[in-house]
Design a protein around this motif. Structure first.
Motif, PDB file in Angstrom:
ATOM      1  N   UNK A 294       0.848  -1.197   0.000  1.00 30.16           N
ATOM      2  CA  UNK A 294       0.000   0.000   0.000  1.00 30.16           C
ATOM      3  C   UNK A 294       0.883   1.247   0.000  1.00 30.16           C
ATOM      4  N   UNK A 295       0.554   2.180  -0.895  1.00 29.02           N
ATOM      5  CA  UNK A 295       1.307   3.441  -0.908  1.00 29.02           C
ATOM      6  C   UNK A 295       1.063   4.171   0.409  1.00 29.02           C
ATOM      7  N   UNK A 296       2.108   4.818   0.934  1.00 37.54           N
ATOM      8  CA  UNK A 296       2.002   5.428   2.274  1.00 37.54           C
ATOM      9  C   UNK A 296       0.881   6.464   2.367  1.00 37.54           C
ATOM     10  N   UNK A 297       0.568   7.145   1.266  1.00 33.68           N
ATOM     11  CA  UNK A 297      -0.478   8.184   1.321  1.00 33.68           C
ATOM     12  C   UNK A 297      -1.877   7.604   1.510  1.00 33.68           C
ATOM     13  N   UNK A 298      -2.075   6.355   1.094  1.00 36.15           N
ATOM     14  CA  UNK A 298      -3.423   5.758   1.209  1.00 36.15           C
ATOM     15  C   UNK A 298      -3.407   4.537   2.132  1.00 36.15           C
ATOM     16  N   UNK A 299      -2.286   4.331   2.798  1.00 37.93           N
ATOM     17  CA  UNK A 299      -2.102   3.130   3.606  1.00 37.93           C
ATOM     18  C   UNK A 299      -3.257   2.939   4.610  1.00 37.93           C
ATOM     19  N   UNK A 300      -3.498   3.940   5.433  1.00 44.09           N
ATOM     20  CA  UNK A 300      -4.513   3.784   6.491  1.00 44.09           C
ATOM     21  C   UNK A 300      -5.908   3.625   5.891  1.00 44.09           C
ATOM     22  N   UNK A 301      -6.194   4.441   4.900  1.00 44.00           N
ATOM     23  CA  UNK A 301      -7.532   4.415   4.302  1.00 44.00           C
ATOM     24  C   UNK A 301      -7.830   3.034   3.688  1.00 44.00           C
ATOM     25  N   UNK A 302      -6.916   2.552   2.845  1.00 44.92           N
ATOM     26  CA  UNK A 302      -7.187   1.272   2.161  1.00 44.92           C
ATOM     27  C   UNK A 302      -7.170   0.124   3.165  1.00 44.92           C
ATOM     28  N   UNK A 303      -6.228   0.168   4.095  1.00 48.53           N
ATOM     29  CA  UNK A 303      -6.149  -0.935   5.065  1.00 48.53           C
ATOM     30  C   UNK A 303      -7.420  -0.996   5.928  1.00 48.53           C
ATOM     31  N   UNK A 304      -7.940   0.168   6.331  1.00 43.21           N
ATOM     32  CA  UNK A 304      -9.186   0.176   7.114  1.00 43.21           C
ATOM     33  C   UNK A 304     -10.316  -0.479   6.313  1.00 43.21           C
ATOM     34  N   UNK A 305     -10.357  -0.178   5.033  1.00 43.20           N
ATOM     35  CA  UNK A 305     -11.429  -0.753   4.189  1.00 43.20           C
ATOM     36  C   UNK A 305     -11.252  -2.274   4.041  1.00 43.20           C
ATOM     37  N   UNK A 306      -9.999  -2.715   3.863  1.00 45.93           N
ATOM     38  CA  UNK A 306      -9.755  -4.159   3.733  1.00 45.93           C
ATOM     39  C   UNK A 306     -10.120  -4.848   5.060  1.00 45.93           C
ATOM     40  N   UNK A 307      -9.721  -4.225   6.171  1.00 47.18           N
ATOM     41  CA  UNK A 307     -10.001  -4.817   7.487  1.00 47.18           C
ATOM     42  C   UNK A 307     -11.507  -4.899   7.729  1.00 47.18           C
ATOM     43  N   UNK A 308     -12.240  -3.870   7.296  1.00 46.60           N
ATOM     44  CA  UNK A 308     -13.705  -3.887   7.472  1.00 46.60           C
ATOM     45  C   UNK A 308     -14.303  -5.030   6.661  1.00 46.60           C
ATOM     46  N   UNK A 309     -13.785  -5.239   5.465  1.00 43.24           N
ATOM     47  CA  UNK A 309     -14.280  -6.349   4.647  1.00 43.24           C
ATOM     48  C   UNK A 309     -13.949  -7.690   5.301  1.00 43.24           C
ATOM     49  N   UNK A 310     -12.724  -7.796   5.834  1.00 41.21           N
ATOM     50  CA  UNK A 310     -12.324  -9.062   6.478  1.00 41.21           C
ATOM     51  C   UNK A 310     -13.244  -9.363   7.658  1.00 41.21           C
ATOM     52  N   UNK A 311     -13.564  -8.310   8.429  1.00 42.39           N
ATOM     53  CA  UNK A 311     -14.381  -8.503   9.634  1.00 42.39           C
ATOM     54  C   UNK A 311     -15.807  -8.918   9.266  1.00 42.39           C
ATOM     55  N   UNK A 312     -16.249  -8.551   8.067  1.00 51.54           N
ATOM     56  CA  UNK A 312     -17.644  -8.845   7.707  1.00 51.54           C
ATOM     57  C   UNK A 312     -17.804 -10.214   7.039  1.00 51.54           C
ATOM     58  N   UNK A 313     -16.706 -10.905   6.770  1.00 45.17           N
ATOM     59  CA  UNK A 313     -16.797 -12.188   6.057  1.00 45.17           C
ATOM     60  C   UNK A 313     -17.488 -13.220   6.948  1.00 45.17           C
ATOM     61  N   UNK A 314     -18.505 -13.869   6.398  1.00 41.21           N
ATOM     62  CA  UNK A 314     -19.252 -14.848   7.191  1.00 41.21           C
ATOM     63  C   UNK A 314     -18.665 -16.240   6.977  1.00 41.21           C
ATOM     64  N   UNK A 315     -18.111 -16.801   8.047  1.00 39.66           N
ATOM     65  CA  UNK A 315     -17.574 -18.153   7.953  1.00 39.66           C
ATOM     66  C   UNK A 315     -18.671 -19.164   8.257  1.00 39.66           C
ATOM     67  N   UNK A 316     -18.592 -20.326   7.644  1.00 41.07           N
ATOM     68  CA  UNK A 316     -19.606 -21.334   7.930  1.00 41.07           C
ATOM     69  C   UNK A 316     -19.479 -22.537   7.027  1.00 41.07           C
ATOM     70  N   UNK A 317     -20.523 -23.376   7.095  1.00 41.77           N
ATOM     71  CA  UNK A 317     -20.567 -24.564   6.238  1.00 41.77           C
ATOM     72  C   UNK A 317     -20.511 -24.110   4.782  1.00 41.77           C
ATOM     73  N   UNK A 318     -19.553 -24.620   4.009  1.00 44.19           N
ATOM     74  CA  UNK A 318     -19.422 -24.134   2.628  1.00 44.19           C
ATOM     75  C   UNK A 318     -20.657 -24.384   1.774  1.00 44.19           C
ATOM     76  N   UNK A 319     -21.504 -25.334   2.200  1.00 42.59           N
ATOM     77  CA  UNK A 319     -22.699 -25.641   1.405  1.00 42.59           C
ATOM     78  C   UNK A 319     -23.850 -24.669   1.684  1.00 42.59           C
ATOM     79  N   UNK A 320     -23.728 -23.856   2.751  1.00 43.43           N
ATOM     80  CA  UNK A 320     -24.779 -22.880   3.043  1.00 43.43           C
ATOM     81  C   UNK A 320     -24.642 -21.679   2.112  1.00 43.43           C
ATOM     82  N   UNK A 321     -25.779 -21.248   1.592  1.00 45.96           N
ATOM     83  CA  UNK A 321     -25.791 -20.160   0.610  1.00 45.96           C
ATOM     84  C   UNK A 321     -25.123 -18.893   1.124  1.00 45.96           C
ATOM     85  N   UNK A 322     -25.360 -18.573   2.418  1.00 47.71           N
ATOM     86  CA  UNK A 322     -24.864 -17.281   2.912  1.00 47.71           C
ATOM     87  C   UNK A 322     -23.399 -17.316   3.350  1.00 47.71           C
TER      88      UNK A 322
END
Ligand code: NAD
Length: 489
Positions: A294-322
């Motif tokens: 990540x370029x230093x000028x956008x490091x915090x912004x992009x990383x926060x967005x990636x982290x938010x996406x990581x936190x929202x990932x729903x883990x579970x049985x792979x056969x479940x739709x959601x």
């Protein structure tokens, strides 16, 4: 306790009892319980399959088939696969833990793969060389012979088809060895070949472990070409074995791909691409964008967005739709992934997210690892150099283009790279300078059967897909004819 199904090997167009008494259990990664087993083929079993393939090569039913007819049969394979895609996807998703949505997408794309290669047989021909005088010289393009296709567990049927389709289009016969962890989708698929009209023996499947079934296959004198998709250690080992007999190899190996975000990139698009590049398939893809620069000028912004996406990932049985992320494919692999995170921590990386096995029921029984982000990673750390093959993103900060290209290229691997920028000149410049065989700009993980895919450096050599695959699975024969009766010599 679920019933454990027993599969047999597929030789000469039918399922046959193996000579071996040894069987390998495949574990359902969501529950940790065995659900089927396959023979651990020994030398006699592999010999039977290779002999069947050799006999098929000589059989007029395959050898003398018109190229157009061969194409027709391959197209039919694709059609039948399309009809079964949903069923096969459910089997494979259960087998390796990849979410059904993703596996279903891969399966739905497989008929196109057969369709593409079905177009080749009657368009693949040699050439006439412009010689002078009384000598006529031409080049014939022929099948190589018996191809051994050795397949990993992360995309078992897709990778098997990527090898089988061009091999058959070129008129070869094939012996496939799927991974000991995930053989089910391939074994459920192969009867469709027979139904489509592929003659017996043209495709055979031997199952079992690398050191037994795999070793017997790659050392068999009846094998003319080895195509492996697997880890770098296996690739190196097989290349040595192939060297002993000077057998042609195609090696599609691992990666440690950089995914680079410049300051002028669209931050939301880039964050989505970074997250999908590492967390899709729980990071179990060769092209995973495991090193995020990540370029230093956008490091915090992009990383926060990636982290938010990581936190929202729903883990579970792979056969479940959601479910958005399933378990890792087997226990030993999960332990290795967690061990790599520990190693990163010990070398100074800081865990921004995840880093642990999921401890809550019912997932605690399966091999679930939380989406993990490591900050403060240095490009020389083990976590930045070795393939993890799991949902673990290493984040690095950079200041300028030359520096990031140098760091991105400073890796033993050369499989893929992502570039996120709105500067057209930079996009082309960086694509040119990256030492990676597949470069994606403002997108990631795009693949097509029409387009050649392969690796540089320790990511292997040889191409799959496109015209390049047809060249890999054929050989060129040079023929000279003297046209004058008093010529020659
Ligand atoms: P692996 O190397 O452990 O196994 C791959 C296959 O090789 C399996 O079928 C295995 O049984 C077989 N094998 C192992 N030892 C053997 C031997 N001595 N002789 C013959 N066969 C042997 O890889 P894996 O863990 O199944 O898959 C993950 C690896 O595959 C990762 O490194 C990943 O990057 C790589 N991969 C690469 C691509 C690509 O296209 N470049 C695609 C998918 C996966």
């Amino acid at each position: 306790m679920t019933e454990v199904k027993r599969y047999e090997m597929f030789v000469n167009g039918e399922f046959v009892d193996a000579a071996t008494d040894e069987y390998v259990a495949s574990i359902d990664p969501t529950t940790g319980e065995p659900w089927y087993e396959t023979p651990d083929a020994g030398a006699a079993d592999v010999d039977r399959a290779v002999r069947a393939a050799r006999a098929a090569l000589e059989d007029p039913a395959w050898r003398d088939l018109s190229p157009s007819r061969r194409g027709h049969i391959l197209r039919r394979v694709g059609d039948l696969l399309g009809e079964q895609a949903e069923r096969l996807a459910r089997i494979e998703s259960r087998d390796n833990g990849k979410v059904l949505r993703e596996v279903a997408g891969q399966m739905a794309a497989l008929p196109e793969q057969w369709e593409y290669f079905a177009g080749w047989p009657d368009k693949l021909y040699g050439s006439v060389v412009p010689t002078v005088g009384s000598r006529h010289n031409y080049l014939l393009r022929e099948p190589v012979g018996v191809a051994a296709a050795i397949v990993p567990w992360n995309s078992p049927l897709t990778i098997a088809v990527t090898k089988m389709a061009p091999a058959l289009a070129a008129g070869n016969a094939v012996v496939v060895k799927p991974s000991e962890h995930t053989a089910a989708s391939l074994l459920e698929f192969v009867p469709l070949l027979t139904e489509a009209g592929v003659p017996p023996g043209v495709v055979n499947v031997v199952t079992g472990l690398g050191p037994t079934a795999g070793e017997a296959l790659v050392t068999h004198p009846g094998v003319d070409l080895i195509s492996l998709t697997g880890g770098p250690a296996t690739g190196r080992h097989i290349a040595h074995r192939a060297a002993d007999r000077l057998v042609r190899t195609i090696l599609e190996l691992g990666g440690k791909s950089p995914n680079i975000v410049f300051a002028d990139a669209d931050p939301e698009r880039a964050a989505a691409g970074i997250a999908a590049g590492i967390f899709a398939a729980a990071g179990q893809t060769c092209v995973a964008g495991a090193r995020c620069f990540l370029h230093e000028d956008v490091y915090d912004d992009v990383l926060d967005r990636v982290a938010a996406r990581a936190a929202s990932i729903k883990l579970g049985n792979p056969l479940d739709e959601e479910t958005e992320m399933g378990p890792l494919a087997f226990a030993g692999h999960m332990e290795r992934v967690l061990g790599m995170v520990e190693r990163g921590r010990a070398e100074g990386a800081v865990v921004r997210a995840g880093g642990v096995r999921v401890a809550t029921e019912p997932l605690a029984r399966g091999y679930f690892v939380e989406p993990t982000i490591l900050e403060g990673v240095d490009n020389q750390m083990t976590i930045a150099r070795e393939e993890v093959f799991g949902p673990v993103l290493s984040v690095l900060r950079f200041r300028d283009e030359a520096e990031v290209v140098r760091q991105a290229n400073d890796t033993p691997f050369g499989l893929a790279a992502g570039v996120w920028t709105s500067d057209l000149s930079r996009a082309h410049r960086v694509a040119r300078d990256l030492d990676a065989a597949n470069v994606w700009i403002n997108t990631y993980r795009r693949l097509s059967p029409v387009s050649a895919f392969g690796g540089f450096k320790e990511s292997g050599y040889g191409k799959e897909g496109g015209h390049a695959a047809m060249l890999e699975y054929t050989r060129e024969k040079n023929v000279w004819i003297e046209l004058e009766e008093d010529g020659g010599g």
